[in-house]
Design a protein around this motif. Structure first.
Motif, PDB file in Angstrom:
ATOM      1  N   LEU A  62      30.269  41.939  38.648  1.00  0.00           N
ATOM      2  CA  LEU A  62      31.130  41.009  37.926  1.00  0.00           C
ATOM      3  C   LEU A  62      32.479  40.958  38.616  1.00  0.00           C
ATOM      4  CD1 LEU A  62      31.951  39.179  35.577  1.00  0.00           C
ATOM      5  CD2 LEU A  62      32.421  41.244  34.244  1.00  0.00           C
ATOM      6  N   ILE A  63      32.914  39.755  38.943  1.00  0.00           N
ATOM      7  CA  ILE A  63      34.230  39.558  39.527  1.00  0.00           C
ATOM      8  C   ILE A  63      35.136  38.949  38.470  1.00  0.00           C
ATOM      9  CG2 ILE A  63      35.597  38.302  41.231  1.00  0.00           C
ATOM     10  CD1 ILE A  63      33.164  38.457  43.105  1.00  0.00           C
ATOM     11  N   LEU A  64      36.287  39.577  38.266  1.00  0.00           N
ATOM     12  CA  LEU A  64      37.331  39.028  37.407  1.00  0.00           C
ATOM     13  C   LEU A  64      38.432  38.516  38.325  1.00  0.00           C
ATOM     14  CD1 LEU A  64      37.576  41.797  34.639  1.00  0.00           C
ATOM     15  CD2 LEU A  64      36.240  39.688  34.610  1.00  0.00           C
ATOM     16  N   ALA A  65      38.611  37.214  38.382  1.00  0.00           N
ATOM     17  CA  ALA A  65      39.598  36.587  39.256  1.00  0.00           C
ATOM     18  C   ALA A  65      40.790  36.124  38.432  1.00  0.00           C
ATOM     19  CB  ALA A  65      38.973  35.407  39.997  1.00  0.00           C
ATOM     20  N   ASP A  66      41.957  36.090  39.066  1.00  0.00           N
ATOM     21  CA  ASP A  66      43.173  35.788  38.322  1.00  0.00           C
ATOM     22  C   ASP A  66      43.283  34.341  37.862  1.00  0.00           C
ATOM     23  OD1 ASP A  66      43.638  34.774  40.880  1.00  0.00           O
ATOM     24  OD2 ASP A  66      45.636  35.642  41.079  1.00  0.00           O
ATOM     25  N   LEU A  67      42.872  33.384  38.678  1.00  0.00           N
ATOM     26  CA  LEU A  67      43.186  31.989  38.380  1.00  0.00           C
ATOM     27  C   LEU A  67      42.041  31.067  38.791  1.00  0.00           C
ATOM     28  CD1 LEU A  67      45.537  30.049  37.513  1.00  0.00           C
ATOM     29  CD2 LEU A  67      46.205  30.028  39.922  1.00  0.00           C
ATOM     30  N   LYS A  68      41.515  30.326  37.842  1.00  0.00           N
ATOM     31  CA  LYS A  68      40.464  29.353  38.142  1.00  0.00           C
ATOM     32  C   LYS A  68      41.009  28.330  39.131  1.00  0.00           C
ATOM     33  CE  LYS A  68      37.441  25.936  36.016  1.00  0.00           C
ATOM     34  NZ  LYS A  68      37.100  25.245  34.758  1.00  0.00           N
ATOM     35  N   GLY A  69      40.248  28.102  40.197  1.00  0.00           N
ATOM     36  CA  GLY A  69      40.670  27.141  41.205  1.00  0.00           C
ATOM     37  C   GLY A  69      41.548  27.737  42.287  1.00  0.00           C
ATOM     38  N   GLY A  70      41.984  28.982  42.109  1.00  0.00           N
ATOM     39  CA  GLY A  70      42.782  29.656  43.126  1.00  0.00           C
ATOM     40  C   GLY A  70      41.879  30.208  44.220  1.00  0.00           C
ATOM     41  N   THR A  71      42.474  30.550  45.343  1.00  0.00           N
ATOM     42  CA  THR A  71      41.708  31.039  46.487  1.00  0.00           C
ATOM     43  C   THR A  71      40.834  32.249  46.162  1.00  0.00           C
ATOM     44  OG1 THR A  71      43.343  30.121  48.001  1.00  0.00           O
ATOM     45  CG2 THR A  71      41.891  31.839  48.876  1.00  0.00           C
ATOM     46  N   PRO A  72      41.336  33.281  45.466  1.00  0.00           N
ATOM     47  CA  PRO A  72      40.442  34.411  45.154  1.00  0.00           C
ATOM     48  C   PRO A  72      39.215  33.988  44.345  1.00  0.00           C
ATOM     49  CG  PRO A  72      42.718  35.068  44.875  1.00  0.00           C
ATOM     50  CD  PRO A  72      42.722  33.576  45.076  1.00  0.00           C
ATOM     51  N   CYS A  73      39.411  33.157  43.360  1.00  0.00           N
ATOM     52  CA  CYS A  73      38.293  32.683  42.538  1.00  0.00           C
ATOM     53  C   CYS A  73      37.336  31.828  43.368  1.00  0.00           C
ATOM     54  CB  CYS A  73      38.827  31.903  41.337  1.00  0.00           C
ATOM     55  SG  CYS A  73      37.573  31.496  40.108  1.00  0.00           S
ATOM     56  N   ASN A  74      37.888  30.977  44.210  1.00  0.00           N
ATOM     57  CA  ASN A  74      37.045  30.131  45.062  1.00  0.00           C
ATOM     58  C   ASN A  74      36.222  30.974  46.031  1.00  0.00           C
ATOM     59  OD1 ASN A  74      38.036  27.868  43.775  1.00  0.00           O
ATOM     60  ND2 ASN A  74      39.510  27.386  45.375  1.00  0.00           N
ATOM     61  N   ALA A  75      36.842  32.010  46.605  1.00  0.00           N
ATOM     62  CA  ALA A  75      36.109  32.897  47.508  1.00  0.00           C
ATOM     63  C   ALA A  75      34.965  33.578  46.770  1.00  0.00           C
ATOM     64  CB  ALA A  75      37.067  33.935  48.100  1.00  0.00           C
ATOM     65  N   ALA A  76      35.210  33.978  45.546  1.00  0.00           N
ATOM     66  CA  ALA A  76      34.166  34.616  44.734  1.00  0.00           C
ATOM     67  C   ALA A  76      33.044  33.635  44.414  1.00  0.00           C
ATOM     68  CB  ALA A  76      34.775  35.168  43.449  1.00  0.00           C
ATOM     69  N   MET A  77      33.402  32.428  44.011  1.00  0.00           N
ATOM     70  CA  MET A  77      32.404  31.416  43.671  1.00  0.00           C
ATOM     71  C   MET A  77      31.497  31.102  44.856  1.00  0.00           C
ATOM     72  SD  MET A  77      34.733  28.839  41.356  1.00  0.00           S
ATOM     73  CE  MET A  77      33.653  27.477  41.695  1.00  0.00           C
ATOM     74  N   ARG A  83      23.961  35.422  46.009  1.00  0.00           N
ATOM     75  CA  ARG A  83      23.887  36.675  45.237  1.00  0.00           C
ATOM     76  C   ARG A  83      23.565  36.354  43.775  1.00  0.00           C
ATOM     77  NH1 ARG A  83      25.642  40.964  48.099  1.00  0.00           N
ATOM     78  NH2 ARG A  83      26.669  40.467  50.049  1.00  0.00           N
ATOM     79  N   PRO A  84      22.285  36.367  43.416  1.00  0.00           N
ATOM     80  CA  PRO A  84      21.889  36.010  42.048  1.00  0.00           C
ATOM     81  C   PRO A  84      22.415  36.972  40.982  1.00  0.00           C
ATOM     82  CG  PRO A  84      19.998  36.765  43.316  1.00  0.00           C
ATOM     83  CD  PRO A  84      21.143  36.673  44.268  1.00  0.00           C
ATOM     84  N   ASN A  85      22.802  38.176  41.373  1.00  0.00           N
ATOM     85  CA  ASN A  85      23.325  39.159  40.410  1.00  0.00           C
ATOM     86  C   ASN A  85      24.847  39.199  40.404  1.00  0.00           C
ATOM     87  OD1 ASN A  85      20.867  40.018  39.412  1.00  0.00           O
ATOM     88  ND2 ASN A  85      20.604  41.498  41.053  1.00  0.00           N
ATOM     89  N   LEU A  86      25.497  38.098  40.783  1.00  0.00           N
ATOM     90  CA  LEU A  86      26.952  38.014  40.814  1.00  0.00           C
ATOM     91  C   LEU A  86      27.429  37.008  39.774  1.00  0.00           C
ATOM     92  CD1 LEU A  86      29.712  38.656  42.182  1.00  0.00           C
ATOM     93  CD2 LEU A  86      29.237  36.744  43.732  1.00  0.00           C
ATOM     94  N   ARG A  87      28.402  37.418  38.974  1.00  0.00           N
ATOM     95  CA  ARG A  87      29.028  36.518  37.999  1.00  0.00           C
ATOM     96  C   ARG A  87      30.534  36.551  38.231  1.00  0.00           C
ATOM     97  NH1 ARG A  87      24.370  36.383  37.875  1.00  0.00           N
ATOM     98  NH2 ARG A  87      22.933  36.224  36.141  1.00  0.00           N
ATOM     99  N   VAL A  88      31.206  35.428  37.933  1.00  0.00           N
ATOM    100  CA  VAL A  88      32.651  35.325  38.135  1.00  0.00           C
ATOM    101  C   VAL A  88      33.298  34.822  36.846  1.00  0.00           C
ATOM    102  CG1 VAL A  88      34.496  34.222  39.473  1.00  0.00           C
ATOM    103  CG2 VAL A  88      32.317  34.794  40.593  1.00  0.00           C
ATOM    104  N   LEU A  89      34.339  35.515  36.421  1.00  0.00           N
ATOM    105  CA  LEU A  89      35.171  35.077  35.297  1.00  0.00           C
ATOM    106  C   LEU A  89      36.597  34.910  35.804  1.00  0.00           C
ATOM    107  CD1 LEU A  89      34.242  37.371  32.234  1.00  0.00           C
ATOM    108  CD2 LEU A  89      33.848  34.921  32.463  1.00  0.00           C
ATOM    109  N   SER A  90      37.263  33.850  35.384  1.00  0.00           N
ATOM    110  CA  SER A  90      38.679  33.692  35.726  1.00  0.00           C
ATOM    111  C   SER A  90      39.523  34.146  34.530  1.00  0.00           C
ATOM    112  CB  SER A  90      38.991  32.233  36.079  1.00  0.00           C
ATOM    113  OG  SER A  90      38.803  31.407  34.946  1.00  0.00           O
ATOM    114  N   GLY A  91      40.809  34.314  34.769  1.00  0.00           N
ATOM    115  CA  GLY A  91      41.710  34.719  33.696  1.00  0.00           C
ATOM    116  C   GLY A  91      41.872  36.220  33.591  1.00  0.00           C
TER     117      GLY A  91
END
Length: 139
Positions: A62-77, A83-91
């Motif tokens: 599980l990746i918790l990223a700081d900002l939806k649409g930001g570079t860290p979140c985009n890299a995670a997405m 990676r079927p076992n990867l989930r991303v949450l922003s905020g």
């Protein structure tokens, strides 16, 4: 086994949030951070994340990223397709990290739903109680 937790942010927010969570919960052995610097851009941030993901094979993450649409979140997405076992949450917030550390939930999707609720409930307007102007005391 609990999912691996990766915190991602612009600057040092992820590192400091993890540090704060450890002050409250103790060691978080299954947690990692990706702190994007001003010079990393998308490619540098993605490379940092890939190094962590490669070491975790295909374990639920599980990746918790700081900002939806930001570079860290985009890299995670961008890693989600392969990676079927990867989930991303922003905020990303401290309440979510503490709950992830303390929760006994092992199912990745169940944990995601739970942390989404925790994150939303952590944002609240704080008001002082309504006190009467004249307090009456019994003698």
């Amino acid at each position: 086994m609990k999912p691996k937790l990766i915190l991602m942010s612009h600057g040092k927010m992820a590192a400091e949030t993890l540090h704060s969570a450890k002050m409250i919960t103790g060691d978080l052995a299954n947690a990692a951070i990706v702190s994007m610097t001003e010079t990393d851009g998308l490619s540098g941030t993605t490379e940092k994340l890939k190094k962590i993901l490669e070491s975790s094979d295909q374990e639920p993450t599980l990746i918790l990223a700081d900002l939806k649409g930001g570079t860290p979140c985009n890299a995670a997405m961008m890693q989600m397709d392969s990676r079927p076992n990867l989930r991303v949450l922003s905020g990303l917030n401290l309440a979510m990290v503490i709950e992830a550390a303390l929760s006994s939930i092992e199912d990745l999707d169940e944990l995601v739903d739970h942390l989404l609720m925790i994150g939303k409930n952590a944002v609240e307007k704080i008001e002082l109680p309504d006190y009467d102007e004249e307090l009456e005391y019994e003698e």
